[in-house]
Write an enzyme that holds these catalytic residues in place. Structure first.
Site, PDB file in Angstrom:
ATOM      1  CG  ASP A   1      -0.213  -2.310   7.288  1.00 36.93           C
ATOM      2  OD1 ASP A   1      -1.337  -2.651   7.715  1.00 36.93           O
ATOM      3  OD2 ASP A   1       0.021  -1.174   6.837  1.00 36.93           O
TER       4      ASP A   1
ATOM      5  CE1 TYR B   1      -9.577   3.049   6.511  1.00 34.22           C
ATOM      6  CE2 TYR B   1      -8.640   4.205   8.388  1.00 34.22           C
ATOM      7  CZ  TYR B   1      -8.564   3.813   7.065  1.00 34.22           C
ATOM      8  OH  TYR B   1      -7.481   4.196   6.313  1.00 34.22           O
ATOM      9  CE  LYS B   2      -7.984  -0.130   4.950  1.00 35.91           C
ATOM     10  NZ  LYS B   2      -6.556  -0.185   4.624  1.00 35.91           N
TER      11      LYS B   2
ATOM     12  CG  PHE C   1      -1.954   1.008   1.264  1.00 37.60           C
ATOM     13  CD1 PHE C   1      -3.168   0.787   0.624  1.00 37.60           C
ATOM     14  CD2 PHE C   1      -1.755   2.211   1.914  1.00 37.60           C
ATOM     15  CE1 PHE C   1      -4.162   1.757   0.636  1.00 37.60           C
ATOM     16  CE2 PHE C   1      -2.752   3.192   1.930  1.00 37.60           C
ATOM     17  CZ  PHE C   1      -3.956   2.957   1.280  1.00 37.60           C
TER      18      PHE C   1
ATOM     19  NE  ARG D   1      -9.690  -2.737  -2.876  1.00 36.23           N
ATOM     20  CZ  ARG D   1      -9.129  -2.077  -1.849  1.00 36.23           C
ATOM     21  NH1 ARG D   1      -7.973  -2.474  -1.367  1.00 36.23           N
ATOM     22  NH2 ARG D   1      -9.715  -1.016  -1.338  1.00 36.23           N
TER      23      ARG D   1
END
Ligand SMILES: *Cc1c(COP(=O)(O)O)cnc(C)c1O
Length: 417
Positions: A206, A231-232, A134, A378
């Site tokens: 991560d 928040y995922k 990322f 995605r």
């Protein structure tokens, strides 16, 4: 392209119904406030809202902040919230209490953890990372490497053990994501961590795309440091604070570059010099975003009677079915996510030359996924609030989009894709 035969669809629908029956015990859709008719396939980017969370947040605002004012720091446990919520997340990532703290963004958490790791391995000249990480992770690694005069060596995670063996004791830290944010491929966290340790390097993971979706077992695999997003799959809400894991054995040497008063041994002594707190509390920085932190805490209630192992079993069934339905209904698109369940995180990604248009056309039909460069659709599978039947609908909507050419409609690209 011929339309899918009714037979194929009927067989898939039966299969979906049977699988939903089999996995009924882990269906948590009732907890969530999702709009009717929407198939939400972006829980890997922004987890959905649970019904009980707004009332909790309203109470924090009206009663705690509004009426109890500053006494809330003691009275309502605000001060201890970063480590209290940290321990709750710790349970989801295989960390015994006292090793996880919550606050700030994943980017900041990564900067702090890698900065501390480089101090713990001073004298070593290399940081190893995946070039497909990322971007914020790559930026943090590049920034810290430049600051410390280090070399960044990039390699695909599968190649990292070989690279490590070649560079010997030159490597300070290996910084990798547990799952690839584009393809959803899950990397070998135990094996790569062992390979890092064999050369004396630290392993910093991560977990943004696995925390709350895939069992991680940080303690069991001797991971040194980890960070992850709130928040995922943890459903903490937009901008929910991130978490930091510091293994017990490293805590006394963990000295992050930004040393703030919340991580001080005696914050209210108001001394002029910084002195790190004992334990993981030293990874705190400044005052955390309390409303977001307490929203995240409420969201974690989801896992009170739902283990991550149970979420994983549901997720593998869902993503496996999704891959199968894509192959049967839209054979012309390429699934870039591994078919092998053990190598799959919790999202499925499809390549298409007009992927942005495909995503927008799907959203117009109530199937919300997201677009990622280069040319990827995605489809995030946050298992607690999705069913196999919904995934079949998503695949049929994709068939309809492609059959009707809806993806070709000209669209101005929005800022957030
Ligand atoms: C989502 C995500 C982030 C987000 O970072 P923020 O600082 O919260 O914006 C970072 N790293 C990875 C791997 C992610 O998937």
């Amino acid at each position: 392209m011929p339309s899918t035969t009714d037979d194929v669809v009927a067989t898939l629908a039966e299969h979906a119904a049977a699988l939903d029956e089999t996995h009924a015990a882990t269906d948590r859709r009732d907890r969530f406030a999702l709009p009717d008719g929407v198939v939400y396939l972006d829980g890997n980017s922004l987890g959905a809202l649970q019904r009980h969370v707004p009332a909790v947040v309203a109470d924090v605002i009206r009663r705690q902040w509004g009426a109890d004012l500053i006494t809330s720091w003691n009275l309502h446990g605000w001060w201890d919230a970063p480590t209290r919520v940290g321990d709750r997340i710790g349970r989801l990532v295989g960390a015994a209490p006292g090793q996880v703290v919550v606050g700030d963004s994943t980017t900041v958490a990564l900067y702090q953890s890698l900065g501390a790791a480089l101090r713990m391995r001073a004298g070593r000249a290399v940081v190893v990372t995946d070039p497909a990480s990322f971007p914020t992770d790559l930026y943090v690694v590049a920034g810290l490497a430049a600051e410390h005069g280090l070399e960044v060596l990039t390699a695909a995670p599968t190649e990292v053990p070989t690279v490590l063996a070649g560079r010997g004791d030159d490597v300070a830290a290996v910084v990798l994501s547990h799952a690839d944010f584009r393809t959803g491929e899950l990397w070998d966290l135990p094996g790569i961590t062992r390979a890092a340790h064999a050369t004396g390097a630290l392993a910093l993971w991560d977990l943004s795309h696995t925390a709350g979706a895939v069992p991680v077992d940080l303690d069991e695999h001797d991971v040194d440091l980890a960070v992850g997003c709130g928040y995922k799959y943890l459903c903490g809400g937009p901008g929910a604070p991130a978490f930091t894991y510091v293994a017990h054995r490293h805590q006394s040497a963990f000295r992050p570059p930004v040393q703030g008063w919340n991580g001080h041994a005696e914050p209210f002594a108001m001394g002029a010099e910084h002195r790190f707190a004992d334990g993981v509390a030293r990874a705190r920085i400044g005052t955390p975003p309390m409303l977001s932190l307490l929203a995240l805490e409420a969201a974690l209630d989801l896992f009170d009677d739902l283990s991550v192992e149970a979420v994983r079993a549901r997720s593998l069934s869902l993503t496996g079915f999704l891959v199968e339905a894509l192959a049967a209904v839209v054979p012309e698109v390429t699934v870039v996510t591994p078919r092998d369940a053990g190598r799959r995180g919790s999202h499925v990604t499809v390549a298409h030359p007009d992927a942005y248009g495909v995503v927008q056309a799907l959203i117009a039909r109530g199937v919300v996924g997201d677009y990622r460069e280069p040319g990827l659709v995605r489809l995030g599978v946050a298992a607690p609030y999705l069913t196999h039947a919904q995934l079949l609908r998503a695949v049929l909507e994709l068939r309809a989009v492609l059959d009707r050419g809806e993806h070709r409609a000209h669209r101005e690209r929005r800022t957030v894709t």
